[in-house]
Design an enzyme around this catalytic site. Structure first.
Site, PDB file in Angstrom:
ATOM      1  N   ASP A 184       0.767  -1.236   0.000  1.00 40.53           N
ATOM      2  CA  ASP A 184       0.000   0.000   0.000  1.00 40.53           C
ATOM      3  C   ASP A 184       0.808   1.302   0.000  1.00 40.53           C
ATOM      4  OD1 ASP A 184      -1.669  -2.129   0.460  1.00 40.53           O
ATOM      5  OD2 ASP A 184      -2.830  -1.177   2.024  1.00 40.53           O
ATOM      6  N   GLU A 188       1.683  -9.652  11.443  1.00 44.56           N
ATOM      7  CA  GLU A 188       1.501  -9.203  10.060  1.00 44.56           C
ATOM      8  C   GLU A 188       2.856  -8.889   9.424  1.00 44.56           C
ATOM      9  OE1 GLU A 188      -0.919  -5.698   9.876  1.00 44.56           O
ATOM     10  OE2 GLU A 188      -1.259  -5.849   7.711  1.00 44.56           O
TER      11      GLU A 188
END
Ligand code: GLC
Length: 418
Positions: free
Chosen positions: A160, A384
């Site tokens: 992102d 993550e």
């Protein structure tokens, strides 16, 4: 280290994130089905429950659009408390979806599931094959320039807020997006997430595509952000090779897919930044390289490109940090060890790079990367992402793709390991 216990924990994470026929990346932060996370989940499930692995991919394709595009999020249930949800994307279809795509690794992971389930898997593979072809065809028709895969939103890359997009985003005006409440920072420390000014631009791009009726022709002619993403090109090339392999197994026509591979191989050459000596993304609006060395540049081997030129950077980075290849070069002045795709190390990226290294004959490099990822996850947990400087865990916890790559690649018991 008790690896049996860690294997068990990984399976438990997949089971806990399993919503029946799809898996969430992690509860809270990402409560729906994400495209490439799901493909990783399928790969993970294939190590202990092939039926569930097929279901994961089949559910993902319930979100496929009529034009072949497979969206980056499928909202299988009402989205309360997630931003941007279906009301922002504003699409008249069920299940609700986002209006952009994500790295097309489904063909690659479908092949992995098929390898684990040769006998009964054939019918599942037949069912998926046509859907995969039509998604790949959508890419070839709408998103290929100079052989490179073009993204029209940073979220499509799966990375992102990568440094790669900074210059191209300068062309996006985020000042008129209106009031909104982002939800990601309710779950995770804001210093580990994209900044507000980036988020404004992400939203401006969503609004642009939505107002263009998601018409790819308009997005191509007027879109303010269009970048040939080196990661997408490598992953798509890899996926086309896997699709070709599947086509041969199923006795399907191969000419069209072979043609795609040829075009994408040309694109790989266009991604080579001679001045900096590495593969790089390209702003197709200006023709300029993005001049950033990210983890995506090291997917060349995974794409089947036998190219040793990236090894010098690889060795330098592996000497600088201990936990694998970070999302951005640690020697880059913009590097930030905790801010998402601007520095942290991601286990799933290590797995793809490691497999690519092994497949192209760099077995010592590959094994070192696998061992380092193994240590990282075993000592710090299924997060993550992690700081590449000290391994500090960051972002969401109990993460699906970290558990999946543990079971398929990083664990000493993983079958997929070389
Ligand atoms: C973030 C990541 C993206 C991932 C999603 C769900 O948006 O950048 O790659 O698919 O989270 O995990």
């Amino acid at each position: 280290m008790n690896y049996d216990k860690i294997d068990k924990k990984a399976r438990k994470i997949l089971q806990e994130n399993d919503r029946g026929l799809y898996t969430v990346p992690t509860k809270g932060l990402y409560p729906y089905q994400w495209n490439w996370d799901s493909a990783f989940a399928a790969w993970g499930f294939s190590s202990f429950n092939v039926r569930r692995a097929w279901a994961e991919l089949e559910t993902l394709f319930t979100g496929q659009w009529d034009n072949g595009m497979v969206p980056h999020i499928v909202f299988h249930k009402q989205a309360i408390g997630y931003f941007p949800g279906p009301d922002v994307w504003n699409l008249e279809r069920v299940p609700h979806t986002s209006g952009i795509t994500q790295p097309p690794i489904a063909a690659t992971m479908a092949r992995a599931v098929y390898e684990a389930d040769k006998h009964y898997g054939r019918v599942h593979m037949e069912l998926l094959f046509g859907r995969l072809v039509s998604w790949h065809r959508w890419f070839m028709k709408n998103r290929i320039e100079d052989g490179m895969v073009v993204i029209t939103h940073p979220w499509e890359s799966g990375r992102d807020n990568a440094i790669d997009w900074d210059d191209a985003l300068a062309n996006v005006d985020g000042s008129n997006v209106g009031e909104y409440h982002r939800r990601d920072t309710d779950h995770v420390d804001p210093s580990m997430r994209p900044k507000k000014e980036d988020y404004d631009k992400y939203l401006a791009l969503v609004q642009f595509s939505r107002d263009a009726g998601y018409d790819e022709k308009v997005i191509k002619s007027d879109g303010p952000f269009r970048v040939g993403d080196v990661g997408m090109t490598f992953l798509f090339l890899r996926a086309c090779r896997d699709l070709l392999h599947i086509a041969v197994e199923l006795d399907h026509e191969v000419d069209e897919i072979e043609g795609w591979i040829k075009i994408l191989k040309k694109g790989v050459e266009r991604h080579w930044n001679e001045d900096r000596g590495h593969y790089d993304s390209v702003d197709v609006r200006t023709g300029q390289f993005t001049n950033s060395l990210s983890c995506a540049s090291f997917l060349c081997w995974y794409a089947g490109i036998k190219d040793d030129r990236m090894l010098t950077h690889y060795d330098r980075i592996m000497q600088t940090v201990d936990f694998g290849i970070p999302s951005n070069d640690p020697d880059d002045p913009h590097f930030n060890h905790l801010r998402y795709w601007r520095g942290p190390v991601w286990g799933m990226f290590n797995s793809l790079i490691g497999i690519g290294l092994a497949e192209t004959g760099h077995t010592v490099h590959a094994e070192r990367l696998r061992k380092r990822t193994q240590k990282l996850i075993a000592e710090h947990g299924f997060y993550e992402y992690f700081s590449p400087l000290d391994g500090a865990p960051a972002g969401g916890t109990h993460f699906t793709w970290t558990a999946a790559i543990w079971l398929t690649w990083a664990s000493p018991h993983a079958k997929g390991r070389f």
